[in-house]
Structure formats: structure tokens, C-alpha cells
Design an enzyme around this catalytic site. Structure first.
Site, PDB file in Angstrom:
ATOM      1  N   PHE A   1     -70.168  53.469  92.697  1.00  0.00           N
ATOM      2  CA  PHE A   1     -69.917  54.933  91.782  1.00  0.00           C
ATOM      3  C   PHE A   1     -71.453  55.644  91.961  1.00  0.00           C
ATOM      4  O   PHE A   1     -72.079  55.053  91.113  1.00  0.00           O
ATOM      5  CB  PHE A   1     -69.237  54.546  90.375  1.00  0.00           C
TER       6      PHE A   1
ATOM      7  N   ASP B   1     -73.244  57.769  90.367  1.00  0.00           N
ATOM      8  CA  ASP B   1     -73.533  58.341  88.749  1.00  0.00           C
ATOM      9  C   ASP B   1     -75.005  58.619  88.625  1.00  0.00           C
ATOM     10  O   ASP B   1     -75.911  58.317  89.568  1.00  0.00           O
ATOM     11  CB  ASP B   1     -72.598  57.657  87.770  1.00  0.00           C
TER      12      ASP B   1
END
Length: 229
Positions: A169, A171
């Protein structure tokens, strides 16, 4: 500040309240649930803020409630209009594929379309900038579903065993960790910006470079680990 742990514990408290409603629900009226699609579709910002405050240990609510409420409204409306008001119907539409479920979320929900575009061309003769499909939210959603649902259910829901095709992910936390352990190295100019705590604008080349490098780095780490097993 409102951290991920705050969001997680608040949503867990809401889900627990819904489980209590389920155990006491004798008329099978699913519209009474806090997170029922009908509730989400018609939620107002004030109602959502109050809901979060009521289920947070210290009465806190996350920032950007307008945007979050729009996403809840969309989630509820799309579930009602295209999936018979059922999250399970949405999951089953992916036909056992985690990758296909990411695609379903991308196709039907604007809030899951995490797509970035590079810098605009300098001259009219330059090619248009490429689109970069990070799909962070959609992939997190699929990962959370697999973690939250019981094994007896996920065996059939992810029958294609393609969960390993989901990327990391992209992020802001993970590149901090990778850089700290010297797995990810920034250019001198980018390092100077980051170390000076200069905010990188969303969609900038610097931000996209960090996010893309994070995905590539983790994929290479996975490959290295697989060679050791």
C-alpha cells in the site's frame, strides 16, 4: 492528531454495536444497523461526526469529514443500486479473485480510484504524462476483508489464491521505514526537501516518485525473501 489506530478502534466499536443490534434484531430489519447501506447513503456530515465521536474513547472525530461523508454516501448508494444492498454480493462478484475485487472497487467507486498523473508536458509535441495506478484504498480494502472475515469464508471468497498479486500500500508511513533502514534512498534534492519537513504537494513528481519507489522496493524485498525459502 487522529491516527490510523483511532480510526480502527472507532470503526471496530461501530461494528460491535451492529453485532449487538444483529443479536437483538428479531424483525430482520437490516436498515437499523449503523453501517447499513441505507444509513451510509443518507448520512450527513453532522451525523457522521457525531457517530465517530460517540464511538471513540475520547470523543474524537477524524479530519476531512466532508470528503469522508461523500465516500460513505457513495458506498451506500452503489451497494443499494448495483449490489442489492449487500457487501457480500459485491465481494462475490469478483468470482474468487482478490485482483478482480480491486478492479470491481475501482470500476464502481470514485473514492477507490487512486490514480495519479505525472507532470504536464513542457511543449505541445511532448507525449501526455502517464497515469500511475496505485489503487491504495482498493487494495487495503481487499486486504482488510481477507483479514476480517473468517477462514471458512475466505477460502471460498479467494478461491483463485491470487492475494499475492496485491501490491504493497503506497502510503506515507512505509517509505519512512524503508528509508530509515536504508532500503530506500532518496536523491540529494529530494532528501533535502524531506529532511527539512517541506510538504510535498499531492500529485507532484516527488510524491509520485516516493510512492512508486515504495511499491517497487517492497516487490524486490518479497522476491528476495522468496529466494530464501
Amino acid at each position: 492528531s487522529y491516527e490510523y489506530v483511532d480510526l480502527a478502534c472507532t470503526l471496530t466499536a461501530m461494528a460491535s454495536a451492529d453485532h449487538d443490534t444483529l443479536s437483538n434484531n428479531h424483525d430482520n430489519n437490516h436498515d437499523n444497523y449503523l453501517l447499513a447501506p441505507t444509513q451510509l447513503a443518507h448520512m450527513t456530515v453532522d451525523q457522521m461526526t457525531q457517530l465517530f465521536q460517540n464511538h471513540h474513547p475520547k470523543g474524537h472525530a477524524p479530519p476531512d469529514m466532508d470528503r469522508r461523508c461523500d465516500m460513505w454516501n457513495e458506498l451506500g448508494s452503489v451497494l443499494l443500486q448495483k449490489f442489492d444492498g449487500s457487501a457480500m454480493t459485491l465481494i462475490e462478484s469478483a468470482q474468487g479473485s482478490a485482483v478482480q475485487l480491486v478492479q470491481v472497487l475501482f470500476d464502481h467507486f470514485l473514492g477507490f480510484r487512486d490514480v495519479a498523473t505525472g507532470t504536464d508536458p513542457i511543449t505541445a509535441d511532448d507525449p501526455p504524462p502517464p497515469k500511475v495506478y496505485f489503487l491504495k484504498r482498493a487494495q487495503i480494502c481487499v486486504g482488510d476483508l481477507q483479514a476480517a472475515l473468517p477462514d471458512s469464508l475466505t477460502t471460498s471468497l479467494w478461491s483463485r489464491n491470487d492475494m499475492d498479486q496485491i501490491t504493497t500500500f503506497a502510503d506515507y508511513r512505509l517509505p519512512q521505514l524503508l528509508r530509515h533502514w536504508k532500503v530506500l534512498e532518496y536523491s540529494p534534492a529530494l532528501a533535502q526537501l524531506v529532511d527539512a519537513q517541506q510538504e510535498l504537494s499531492q500529485g507532484s513528481d516527488s510524491e509520485l516518485s516516493i510512492r512508486a519507489a515504495t511499491v517497487v522496493t517492497v516487490e524486490r524485498l518479497v522476491q528476495q525473501l522468496q529466494q530464501l525459502t
